[in-house]
Design a protein around this motif. Sequence first.
Motif, short mmCIF file in Angstrom:
data_model
loop_
_atom_site.label_atom_id
_atom_site.label_comp_id
_atom_site.label_asym_id
_atom_site.label_seq_id
_atom_site.Cartn_x
_atom_site.Cartn_y
_atom_site.Cartn_z
N SER A 22 0.83 -1.21 0.00
CA SER A 22 0.00 0.00 0.00
C SER A 22 0.86 1.26 0.00
O SER A 22 0.44 2.30 -0.51
CB SER A 22 -0.95 0.01 1.20
N LEU A 23 2.07 1.18 0.53
CA LEU A 23 2.95 2.35 0.59
C LEU A 23 3.74 2.55 -0.71
O LEU A 23 3.97 3.69 -1.11
CB LEU A 23 3.90 2.23 1.78
N VAL A 24 4.12 1.47 -1.36
CA VAL A 24 4.87 1.62 -2.62
C VAL A 24 3.93 1.96 -3.78
O VAL A 24 4.40 2.24 -4.89
CB VAL A 24 5.70 0.36 -2.95
N SER A 25 2.63 1.94 -3.53
CA SER A 25 1.64 2.26 -4.56
C SER A 25 1.04 3.65 -4.37
O SER A 25 0.06 4.01 -5.04
CB SER A 25 0.51 1.22 -4.55
N GLN A 26 1.61 4.44 -3.47
CA GLN A 26 1.06 5.75 -3.17
C GLN A 26 1.14 6.70 -4.37
O GLN A 26 2.06 6.62 -5.19
CB GLN A 26 1.83 6.38 -2.00
N THR A 27 0.17 7.60 -4.45
CA THR A 27 0.19 8.62 -5.51
C THR A 27 1.36 9.58 -5.31
O THR A 27 1.85 10.18 -6.28
CB THR A 27 -1.12 9.41 -5.51
N LYS A 109 -2.28 13.28 0.79
CA LYS A 109 -3.23 14.10 1.55
C LYS A 109 -2.63 14.62 2.85
O LYS A 109 -2.90 15.77 3.23
CB LYS A 109 -4.51 13.31 1.83
N ILE A 110 -1.83 13.81 3.54
CA ILE A 110 -1.24 14.35 4.78
C ILE A 110 -0.23 15.45 4.44
O ILE A 110 -0.10 16.44 5.17
CB ILE A 110 -0.60 13.25 5.66
N THR A 111 0.47 15.29 3.31
CA THR A 111 1.41 16.33 2.87
C THR A 111 0.67 17.63 2.59
O THR A 111 1.13 18.72 2.94
CB THR A 111 2.18 15.86 1.63
N ALA A 112 -0.50 17.52 1.97
CA ALA A 112 -1.30 18.70 1.67
C ALA A 112 -1.71 19.43 2.95
O ALA A 112 -1.73 20.67 3.00
CB ALA A 112 -2.53 18.31 0.87
N GLY A 124 -2.96 12.83 10.73
CA GLY A 124 -3.25 11.41 10.62
C GLY A 124 -4.68 11.13 10.22
O GLY A 124 -5.56 12.00 10.36
N GLY A 125 -4.90 9.93 9.74
CA GLY A 125 -6.24 9.47 9.42
C GLY A 125 -6.80 8.65 10.56
O GLY A 125 -6.44 8.86 11.73
N PHE A 126 -7.66 7.68 10.23
CA PHE A 126 -8.33 6.89 11.24
C PHE A 126 -8.23 5.40 10.93
O PHE A 126 -8.26 5.00 9.76
CB PHE A 126 -9.80 7.29 11.36
N CYS A 127 -8.12 4.60 11.98
CA CYS A 127 -8.02 3.15 11.84
C CYS A 127 -9.41 2.52 11.78
O CYS A 127 -10.28 2.84 12.60
CB CYS A 127 -7.25 2.54 13.01
N TYR A 128 -9.57 1.62 10.82
CA TYR A 128 -10.81 0.86 10.68
C TYR A 128 -10.50 -0.63 10.81
O TYR A 128 -9.48 -1.10 10.30
CB TYR A 128 -11.46 1.13 9.31
N THR A 187 -6.57 15.91 12.08
CA THR A 187 -7.04 14.60 11.65
C THR A 187 -7.89 14.74 10.40
O THR A 187 -8.48 15.80 10.15
CB THR A 187 -7.87 13.91 12.75
N ASP A 188 -7.92 13.68 9.60
CA ASP A 188 -8.66 13.70 8.33
C ASP A 188 -9.55 12.47 8.26
O ASP A 188 -9.06 11.34 8.09
CB ASP A 188 -7.65 13.71 7.16
N THR A 189 -10.85 12.69 8.40
CA THR A 189 -11.79 11.56 8.44
C THR A 189 -11.89 10.83 7.10
O THR A 189 -12.37 9.70 7.04
CB THR A 189 -13.19 12.04 8.84
N SER A 190 -11.44 11.47 6.02
CA SER A 190 -11.50 10.82 4.71
C SER A 190 -10.42 9.76 4.54
O SER A 190 -10.49 8.93 3.62
CB SER A 190 -11.38 11.85 3.59
#
Length: 297
Positions: A22-27, A109-112, A124-128, A187-190
């Motif tokens: 998931s990390l090596v596929s980041q935009t 998104k976190i960079t933005a 940070g985002g949120f854990c599901y 935090t970013d809920t998206s």
Amino acid sequence: MKTYIVIPAHNEERFIAKTLNSLVSQTLLPEKIVVVNDNSTDDTEKIVNEFVNRYHFISIVNTDSSVDHMPGSKVINAFNQGVNTLDDTYDILCKFDADLIFPLNYIEKITAHFKKDETTGMVGGFCYIEKNQEWVLENLTNKDHIRGALKAYRKACFNDINGLKSAMGWDTIDELIAQYHNWKIQTDTSLQVKHLKPTGNTYNPKAKYKQGEAFYTMRYGFWITLIASVKLALLKKRPSLIRNYLIGYFKAQRQNTPFLVSKTEGQFIRKLRWNKMKKKASLVLRIHQSFFTITSF
């Protein structure tokens, strides 16, 4: 902005490939990823080395620590081993767990967020977690808190908080001290991150009093500790934990366990906690008043 990621990993052969994929596929790709193989006895090292051979920005550090999975100390000791291998030319430093699947735009998104506001120190985002074949928000999360599994720090903020404390409660202390230094927590809920292994399910049984000890070392004082203990135990749906937390608190008090924050920082933390609780109580009161007003018609 240059992003460095450090991933502590202990016996994560079931998950680490999914995390790295998931990390090596980041935009927006990270500049560096360091996986700290912490005394694993499974195929974690072998799997990580396959990624090291394929991606120039991934490296591995092998370290030996206690086999006991004690909350806080083990993971931060491993994290620090990884940080010590990095230079300081990064803009964003991330501490990620080895059992996560990130959305492909996570780093972008976190960079933005960091770019948008120079006073933002952590993002940070949120854990599901998966329940009944659905991904639902892990209920140990406040909307204004970033879980320890997916922390991202602006370099200046990371330096101001003097790194991460090697103790349980580190992922609360970092945010409290960041706010003490006037940094914002964003935090970013998206950003919904799949957490493949629920929090704490491999902790050593000896850790049951550690949460209460953490409350003490953060200088919460008894009343905030009591409220926090009740809240956390109810979130975990295990009211019996309240007793363990309070035993841990008084045990630390009797043993004069060293505080992890200064006296001035402790005063700031208590004031911050009380203000947040007052705001929540006021909101609940207004909701109840509105409900009774509506039902009275």
